[in-house]
Write an enzyme that holds these catalytic residues in place. Structure first.
Site, PDB file in Angstrom:
ATOM      1  N   CYS A 184     -26.225   7.990   2.769  1.00  0.00           N
ATOM      2  CA  CYS A 184     -25.515   7.536   1.567  1.00  0.00           C
ATOM      3  C   CYS A 184     -26.476   7.478   0.385  1.00  0.00           C
ATOM      4  CB  CYS A 184     -24.889   6.168   1.811  1.00  0.00           C
ATOM      5  SG  CYS A 184     -23.987   5.517   0.401  1.00  0.00           S
ATOM      6  N   CYS A 224     -26.014  -0.872  -2.537  1.00  0.00           N
ATOM      7  CA  CYS A 224     -24.986  -1.478  -1.684  1.00  0.00           C
ATOM      8  C   CYS A 224     -25.531  -2.732  -1.012  1.00  0.00           C
ATOM      9  CB  CYS A 224     -24.515  -0.478  -0.630  1.00  0.00           C
ATOM     10  SG  CYS A 224     -23.295  -1.157   0.526  1.00  0.00           S
ATOM     11  N   CYS A 265     -19.096   6.165   5.071  1.00  0.00           N
ATOM     12  CA  CYS A 265     -19.012   4.703   5.216  1.00  0.00           C
ATOM     13  C   CYS A 265     -17.953   4.363   6.252  1.00  0.00           C
ATOM     14  CB  CYS A 265     -18.687   4.070   3.863  1.00  0.00           C
ATOM     15  SG  CYS A 265     -19.002   2.287   3.795  1.00  0.00           S
ATOM     16  N   CYS A 274     -25.534   4.872   6.632  1.00  0.00           N
ATOM     17  CA  CYS A 274     -26.220   4.405   5.420  1.00  0.00           C
ATOM     18  C   CYS A 274     -27.403   5.307   5.070  1.00  0.00           C
ATOM     19  CB  CYS A 274     -26.698   2.961   5.610  1.00  0.00           C
ATOM     20  SG  CYS A 274     -25.359   1.766   5.851  1.00  0.00           S
ATOM     21  N   LYS A 313       0.843  -1.209   0.000  1.00  0.00           N
ATOM     22  CA  LYS A 313       0.000   0.000   0.000  1.00  0.00           C
ATOM     23  C   LYS A 313       0.875   1.254   0.000  1.00  0.00           C
ATOM     24  CE  LYS A 313      -1.867   3.296   2.952  1.00  0.00           C
ATOM     25  NZ  LYS A 313      -1.422   3.976   4.180  1.00  0.00           N
TER      26      LYS A 313
END
Length: 400
Positions: free
Chosen positions: A370, A376, A360, A367, A285
């Site tokens: 969102c 989702c 998130c 949620c 990463k």
């Protein structure tokens, strides 16, 4: 009768030996085949064909297995009789002779069984090896196709990505103002690259606010160059970067990295993925992030815990040949790169990191706020199973 048994036993053992050698060496096999007057199959089926008395041979055929098995036990104590055609094999490598002797002495099966197995290996050995190679190659190809996942991106991913972009348009997430790409932005190119490397190293298991403050303290003390880090005391570095996660270990890594950059890269940082991964404390990463920011080299997606979590919640990634979630950010990176267009590889990290910091979130995701919750698979599921919600439910049940 003893001489006949001895001749049969020796002949059968030698035939099994020839069968093994032929599967190991095609050249010797062709030589033996051309010089032999009878096919091996006939010699195996009629092991007493060399005997001058056919009646004796036919009469002993019914008890051949028992007498041959008894003779094989005697061979453990007696030396093997010389083979008539042994002179043809005088050029065999020593390792083949050793393998043959070891196999003859350690075998506990009957001679007839050995001949059957050897014959099967002789007639089908090459085909079996070819078949094994074919299946191995086919499985590798199948696995590679599964891992590569040529095509078939997740459903509605474009709509989901666009919805996340709209939610992130305000740029109010910590990553937008304090991300690793902001480290040392006011420094010369080579010093900025080193600052980006340090910022990426410190960012692991650390919030952007804490990481940004540590980089700022290092800059105030003039410790954003490899020369300065190399000369500074490790205890001083620990004090400056605290409370970064694993600050003591990272201070040690910083000292080692500074020395490597001075000795191998003339004070600069590595410009290849492999060289970056060879640095202490630098994982995939961080390496991809450093390549993106410092060298403008895109070789892969930078996947941290936010990207790993959100991609699994959205159902964008899964383990090869299964529908299970990926178990690590590195697995997520490999799975995501299979279908995501390369032009999105750089932007996807800050986009999803900011989305994970504001909406998130790891615990109690928002949620209800969102705009892509309807697309989702995990919407409203993890929020209801969070520790706080379970605690509330247990309290309500106790009250009732």
């Amino acid at each position: 009768m003893i001489l006949v048994n001895r001749a049969v036993s020796t002949t059968l053992d030698n035939i099994a030996w020839f069968s093994r050698i032929r599967t190991m060496n095609r050249k010797i096999h062709s030589t033996l085949s051309s010089s032999s007057s009878k096919p091996d199959s006939l010699r195996i089926q009629h092991p007493r064909s060399e005997d001058s008395n056919p009646e004796t041979a036919n009469g002993a055929s019914g008890s051949l297995e028992t007498r041959v098995y008894t003779r094989k036990k005697r061979l453990k104590q007696e030396a093997l009789e010389p083979l008539e055609k042994k002179s043809q094999l005088c050029g065999l490598p020593d390792i083949e002779e050793f393998a043959f002797k070891k196999n003859t002495r350690s075998s506990r099966r009957s001679t007839e069984t050995n001949i059957t197995v050897a014959s099967a290996k002789t007639t089908a050995g090459t085909s079996f090896l070819k078949l094994l190679c074919f299946f191995t190659h086919s499985n590798c190809l199948r696995i590679n196709l599964v891992v590569l996942n040529l095509g078939n991106p997740p459903e509605n991913w474009v709509e989901v990505l666009e919805g996340i972009r709209q939610m992130r348009s305000s740029g109010d997430a910590p990553v937008d103002s304090m991300g690793c790409d902001k480290a040392g932005s006011f420094l010369p190119p080579s010093e900025r690259r080193f600052a980006v490397l340090l910022g990426s190293l410190l960012s692991s298991q650390t919030k952007d606010q804490v990481n940004n403050a540590a980089i700022h303290r290092l800059h105030q003390k003039g410790l954003l160059t490899p020369e300065a880090i190399d000369k500074a005391d490790e205890s001083t570095i620990k004090e400056l970067i605290y409370p970064v996660g694993f600050y003591a270990r990272k201070a040690t890594y910083m000292k080692k990295i500074a020395k490597i950059c001075l000795e191998k890269y003339n004070g600069d940082i590595p410009s290849s993925l492999d060289d970056l991964l060879a640095l202490p404390g630098i994982g995939p990463k961080m390496a991809h992030l450093i390549l993106h920011i410092a060298w403008n080299d895109v070789q892969g997606i930078c996947v941290d815990t936010h990207v790993h979590r959100i991609c699994n919640r959205l159902g964008w990634v899964s383990r090869p040949a299964t529908k299970q979630k990926t178990s690590s950010p590195e697995e997520t990176r490999v799975a995501l790169q299979q279908w995501l267009p390369k032009e999105e590889w750089v932007a996807i990290n800050p986009l999803l990191v900011g989305f994970g910091q504001t909406i998130c979130t790891p615990l109690r995701p928002r949620c209800e706020a969102c705009s892509v919750a309807k697309l989702c698979p995990a919407a409203f599921k993890e929020a209801s199973s969070s520790p706080s919600s379970k605690l509330k439910k247990s309290k309500q049940s106790k009250e009732l």
